[in-house]
Scaffold this motif. Sequence first.
Motif, PDB file in Angstrom:
ATOM      1  N   PHE A  46     -17.255 -51.973  54.569  1.00 17.81           N
ATOM      2  CA  PHE A  46     -17.611 -51.095  53.454  1.00 17.81           C
ATOM      3  C   PHE A  46     -18.103 -51.894  52.256  1.00 17.81           C
ATOM      4  N   TRP A  47     -17.307 -52.860  51.826  1.00 19.73           N
ATOM      5  CA  TRP A  47     -17.670 -53.631  50.637  1.00 19.73           C
ATOM      6  C   TRP A  47     -18.845 -54.562  50.917  1.00 19.73           C
ATOM      7  N   VAL A  50     -21.752 -52.413  50.345  1.00 22.01           N
ATOM      8  CA  VAL A  50     -21.914 -52.200  48.899  1.00 22.01           C
ATOM      9  C   VAL A  50     -22.653 -53.375  48.268  1.00 22.01           C
ATOM     10  N   TRP A 104     -18.838 -42.743  49.410  1.00 17.75           N
ATOM     11  CA  TRP A 104     -19.362 -43.134  50.714  1.00 17.75           C
ATOM     12  C   TRP A 104     -20.402 -42.130  51.222  1.00 17.75           C
ATOM     13  N   THR A 108     -24.409 -42.782  51.790  1.00 16.32           N
ATOM     14  CA  THR A 108     -25.049 -42.497  53.071  1.00 16.32           C
ATOM     15  C   THR A 108     -26.202 -41.515  52.896  1.00 16.32           C
TER      16      THR A 108
END
Length: 375
Positions: A46-47, A50, A104, A108
């Motif tokens: 996830f990060w 990012v 999130w 997306t």
Amino acid sequence: MISFLKKYKAFFIGLIIIPIFYLLEYVGLIIIPEGRMLNIIPYAIFWGLVIALPIHYFNHSKKNKKTVIKGVSLLLLLIITLVIDSIMKLPDNPITFILIMGFWIGLTYMLVPTFIKKYWKLIALIYGPLLLYFLYLRLFSGDLEAYLKIKVDSYFIIFFLPIPVLFLIWIFEQWKWVKNLKAEKSKTELSLLKSQINPHFFFNTLNNLYALTIKNSKQAPDVILKLSDMMRYTIYEGEKEMVKLGDEIDYLNNYIELHKIRYKKAVEITFKHEIDASLSIAPLLYIILLENAVKHGIETLTENAYIHINLYEDKDFIYFKIENNFDPKEISEAKGIGLTNLKRRLALIYPKKHELTVDKTNNIYKATLKISKHA
């Protein structure tokens, strides 16, 4: 490989988040429970995204202000989420969790809006119950200590399990898009190739027809009828993917008969076709080989010119063989588009299911086109 690395270098840069996590754990800023090192992978992904996505789309973002505004808004949402989580200091804070999910989903949507619009019901069906399940455990299963006791150590990863499924669906959508794009490109290219079929024959025939009408020749009506049939076939049947072989034979016969009328010199053109006329084939393939035989054979000779054509079949293939003589001294060095056109069309329509061979010996030219009946 190098070009691939350059193109997607931002995502490799994003991988630096993994050692950063371990560094933060080493200096004591975060705690990774012993034996749960794999649990950090979803967070790292996830990060990492990012970090990577803004770098990857940096040049695009400079040209698209709306994208920048959306990205900044998502970044503000993320900052607000982290501030709320830092102030409240609640384990598995429901507010933080919901905001993170919003971040999130927003990220997306910004990257693949068409996919989200198409599958939003599926995404809601997957994540809606999971969110309700989390809220039930967190808020209605008792106090915090009770929640921590019944909390399954890895249940939080459940929220990440649908991601590979959705990713595979997205990959499938991209594959379909690329496949459709190739199909459309092939159709467009085929249309263009068909439009390149030699138009000079029609112009020459019209000129001959004009001469015949001036002389009040009895052949004029027959020429008009045959030319009309050919033009209708080229315009209407030529647009179809497949036609009956019998129609293609009639088209070739009309072409041959018009050329016999056109030439004052003696020309021998024979066309044998012992074959099932109900078989299907792509239109306007054989005419290119016949046009070449006329242009580079009959038109280069003053006498004894001939073209012999044989169309037949066996159990698996349809064969078109054409042979003509020519004057080697009269052959132009310039290459026409006819044969190149034919090869490209065959590659698009009958990939790996055809064979075109050409043999030029002395003053004899032979071409054989072999097409699978099971294409």
